[in-house]
Scaffold this motif. Structure first.
Motif, PDB file in Angstrom:
ATOM      1  N   MET A   1       0.839  -1.194   0.000  1.00  0.00           N
ATOM      2  CA  MET A   1       0.000   0.000   0.000  1.00  0.00           C
ATOM      3  C   MET A   1       0.875   1.244   0.000  1.00  0.00           C
ATOM      4  O   MET A   1       1.896   1.290   0.651  1.00  0.00           O
ATOM      5  N   THR A   2       0.413   2.242  -0.706  1.00  0.00           N
ATOM      6  CA  THR A   2       1.259   3.402  -0.856  1.00  0.00           C
ATOM      7  C   THR A   2       1.416   4.191   0.429  1.00  0.00           C
ATOM      8  O   THR A   2       2.461   4.793   0.670  1.00  0.00           O
ATOM      9  N   ASP A   3       0.397   4.251   1.226  1.00  0.00           N
ATOM     10  CA  ASP A   3       0.519   5.052   2.440  1.00  0.00           C
ATOM     11  C   ASP A   3       0.513   4.151   3.666  1.00  0.00           C
ATOM     12  O   ASP A   3      -0.003   4.484   4.702  1.00  0.00           O
ATOM     13  N   ALA A   4       1.127   3.012   3.530  1.00  0.00           N
ATOM     14  CA  ALA A   4       1.055   2.027   4.600  1.00  0.00           C
ATOM     15  C   ALA A   4       1.948   2.375   5.767  1.00  0.00           C
ATOM     16  O   ALA A   4       1.496   2.647   6.867  1.00  0.00           O
ATOM     17  N   ILE A   5       3.258   2.372   5.541  1.00  0.00           N
ATOM     18  CA  ILE A   5       4.187   2.548   6.645  1.00  0.00           C
ATOM     19  C   ILE A   5       5.336   3.396   6.147  1.00  0.00           C
ATOM     20  O   ILE A   5       5.737   3.286   5.008  1.00  0.00           O
ATOM     21  N   ILE A  66       5.405  -8.067  -6.807  1.00  0.00           N
ATOM     22  CA  ILE A  66       6.474  -7.070  -6.957  1.00  0.00           C
ATOM     23  C   ILE A  66       5.882  -5.669  -6.986  1.00  0.00           C
ATOM     24  O   ILE A  66       6.382  -4.746  -6.321  1.00  0.00           O
ATOM     25  N   ILE A  67       4.806  -5.488  -7.743  1.00  0.00           N
ATOM     26  CA  ILE A  67       4.154  -4.179  -7.829  1.00  0.00           C
ATOM     27  C   ILE A  67       3.629  -3.758  -6.461  1.00  0.00           C
ATOM     28  O   ILE A  67       3.816  -2.603  -6.034  1.00  0.00           O
ATOM     29  N   LEU A 122      -9.263 -15.211  -3.253  1.00  0.00           N
ATOM     30  CA  LEU A 122      -9.154 -14.397  -2.043  1.00  0.00           C
ATOM     31  C   LEU A 122      -7.852 -14.607  -1.293  1.00  0.00           C
ATOM     32  O   LEU A 122      -7.533 -13.845  -0.378  1.00  0.00           O
ATOM     33  N   TRP A 123      -7.088 -15.624  -1.662  1.00  0.00           N
ATOM     34  CA  TRP A 123      -5.835 -15.891  -0.956  1.00  0.00           C
ATOM     35  C   TRP A 123      -4.888 -14.691  -1.026  1.00  0.00           C
ATOM     36  O   TRP A 123      -4.134 -14.435  -0.083  1.00  0.00           O
ATOM     37  N   PHE A 124      -4.932 -13.945  -2.152  1.00  0.00           N
ATOM     38  CA  PHE A 124      -3.974 -12.854  -2.326  1.00  0.00           C
ATOM     39  C   PHE A 124      -4.254 -11.707  -1.364  1.00  0.00           C
ATOM     40  O   PHE A 124      -3.322 -11.011  -0.944  1.00  0.00           O
ATOM     41  N   LEU A 125      -5.517 -11.492  -1.015  1.00  0.00           N
ATOM     42  CA  LEU A 125      -5.828 -10.458  -0.023  1.00  0.00           C
ATOM     43  C   LEU A 125      -5.163 -10.783   1.305  1.00  0.00           C
ATOM     44  O   LEU A 125      -4.542  -9.919   1.935  1.00  0.00           O
ATOM     45  N   THR A 366      -2.946  -2.870  -3.656  1.00  0.00           N
ATOM     46  CA  THR A 366      -1.841  -3.051  -4.610  1.00  0.00           C
ATOM     47  C   THR A 366      -1.099  -1.750  -4.874  1.00  0.00           C
ATOM     48  O   THR A 366      -0.169  -1.719  -5.658  1.00  0.00           O
ATOM     49  N   GLY A 367      -1.531  -0.646  -4.211  1.00  0.00           N
ATOM     50  CA  GLY A 367      -0.875   0.630  -4.418  1.00  0.00           C
ATOM     51  C   GLY A 367      -1.527   1.498  -5.460  1.00  0.00           C
ATOM     52  O   GLY A 367      -1.067   2.590  -5.738  1.00  0.00           O
ATOM     53  N   SER A 368      -2.631   1.024  -6.054  1.00  0.00           N
ATOM     54  CA  SER A 368      -3.319   1.806  -7.081  1.00  0.00           C
ATOM     55  C   SER A 368      -4.018   2.990  -6.447  1.00  0.00           C
ATOM     56  O   SER A 368      -4.804   2.848  -5.505  1.00  0.00           O
ATOM     57  N   ARG A 369      -3.733   4.181  -6.967  1.00  0.00           N
ATOM     58  CA  ARG A 369      -4.301   5.405  -6.420  1.00  0.00           C
ATOM     59  C   ARG A 369      -5.274   5.991  -7.430  1.00  0.00           C
ATOM     60  O   ARG A 369      -4.901   6.375  -8.515  1.00  0.00           O
TER      61      ARG A 369
END
Length: 371
Positions: A1-5, A66-67, A122-125, A366-369
């Motif tokens: 996530m883009t604003d995770a940590i 990776i993404i 759902l495993w990827f979540l 996935t970081g998509s904004r």
């Protein structure tokens, strides 16, 4: 996530400026996911379908990881960031798992609700949630990528680490997530995005890598079918469960990790760096990922894709149908209709201090904004 940590030493991704490369890559990755799921039933009766399937599965989820890793950070999360783990991963997971339980009850007569065993996609979540837990600790170590590879190879020797909470699969693809996180630190993608000269030979080399992989599949497809290579690409079962309990089985996974890394790099090199007609679709990654399975489910369960319906014509038809499904699921009305289950906002569940309005352009796991 883009604003995770966040950490002082790790530069945060650009918050206001969209990078078309990533939107293009996200959409192409999730489109490959849909295609892979769409043609899976045809692989039993068609070598052509199995070739396409193995071609995709060798790298598409590693590239996705990776993404996601590229847009992750490794420091201690604050309250709002921890809240996003619940709202963006855990709650959508339980919502979708409940829906799948109801669907399987009415269609197949299954009467069990077991959220510890993720249904289908759902495993990827859950894997993303596990990555979020592991990354801050890996970041404290020297050579975190090496440790991730050792964990991935080593977990295959333990039969008791299984698909419960997607643990075996998450650890299996952990190296790719960590690689994405390190790639941002190494500025590999920034260098590629800003390169203006000599890019043609790099793309040519990437295309040659894919051509070589395709040639290997075509030549050795009987052997790959016999050894059930596709199950190795799931990073799910133990080596014993895959029928290989020899000591060198881990070297096979190590080789597949190397292959997936090479193919993922070739994929990202070939992804358009500028805005294209697919760029906007990359903002709806999770909608495609979570909803496409409900469209494909009746097609898969009816058995219509078996026997004569596994021909090359049907295979191409299914591929084009999956591309169309991927595009349709990005439509604004679809996102409006399914936003409550894909992007829930249960503010009533949290302390008032955590319920400040989200910044413009909410990000998905996935970081998509989105704009």
């Amino acid at each position: 996530m883009t604003d995770a940590i966040a950490t002082p030493t790790s530069p945060a991704p650009s918050a206001g400026r969209r990078v078309p490369l990533w939107d293009n890559a996200r959409f192409l990755c999730v489109m490959l996911v849909v295609i892979g799921h769409g043609i899976q039933r045809q692989t039993a009766d068609s070598n052509n379908a199995l070739i396409v399937y193995l071609f995709i599965y060798a790298f598409h989820m590693p590239a996705f990881a990776i993404i996601s890793g590229y847009f992750s950070k490794s420091g201690s999360p604050n309250g709002r960031q921890m809240k996003k783990v619940i709202t963006d991963i855990l709650i959508p997971y339980f919502i979708m798992e409940t829906i799948w339980t109801a669907v399987q009850f009415f269609v197949e007569g299954k009467k069990s609700f077991n959220p510890t065993e993720p249904s289908w996609t759902l495993w990827f979540l859950l894997a993303l949630g596990i990555f979020r837990l592991i990354l801050p600790y890996l970041a404290l170590l020297r050579w975190p990528l090496l440790w991730a590879v050792l964990f991935s190879v080593g977990v295959g020797y333990f039969d008791n680490v299984d698909s419960t909470f997607s643990l075996s699969r998450a650890i299996g693809i952990l190296p790719f997530f960590v690689l994405g996180w390190k790639a941002r630190e190494w500025k590999l993608v920034d260098r590629w995005r800003n390169a203006e000269k000599t890019t043609w030979w790099v793309r040519g080399l990437a295309a040659a890598v894919f051509a070589a992989w395709l040639a290997v599949l075509i030549v050795f497809i009987p052997q790959f079918r016999e050894m059930d290579l596709r199950f190795w690409f799931f990073y799910d079962d133990s080596y014993r469960g895959l029928g290989e309990d020899q000591w060198w089985a881990g070297l096979v996974r190590l080789g597949l990790i190397a292959l997936a890394t090479l193919l993922s790099a070739a994929f990202l090199v070939l992804v358009p760096r500028k805005e294209t007609w697919i760029t906007g679709f990359g903002q709806a990654t999770m909608y495609i990922y979570l909803l496409h399975s409900f469209i494909l489910y009746p097609i898969r369960e009816t058995g219509i894709l078996r026997d004569e319906h596994s021909s090359a014509v049907w295979l191409l038809g299914m591929i084009f149908a999956c591309i169309a499904i991927s595009i349709v699921l990005t439509a604004r009305p679809i996102r409006w209709l399914f936003r409550p289950i894909v992007e829930p906002k249960p503010n009533w569940l949290f302390l008032r201090s955590l319920n400040e309005p989200d910044k413009p352009g909410r990000t998905d796991p996935t970081g998509s904004r989105r704009s």
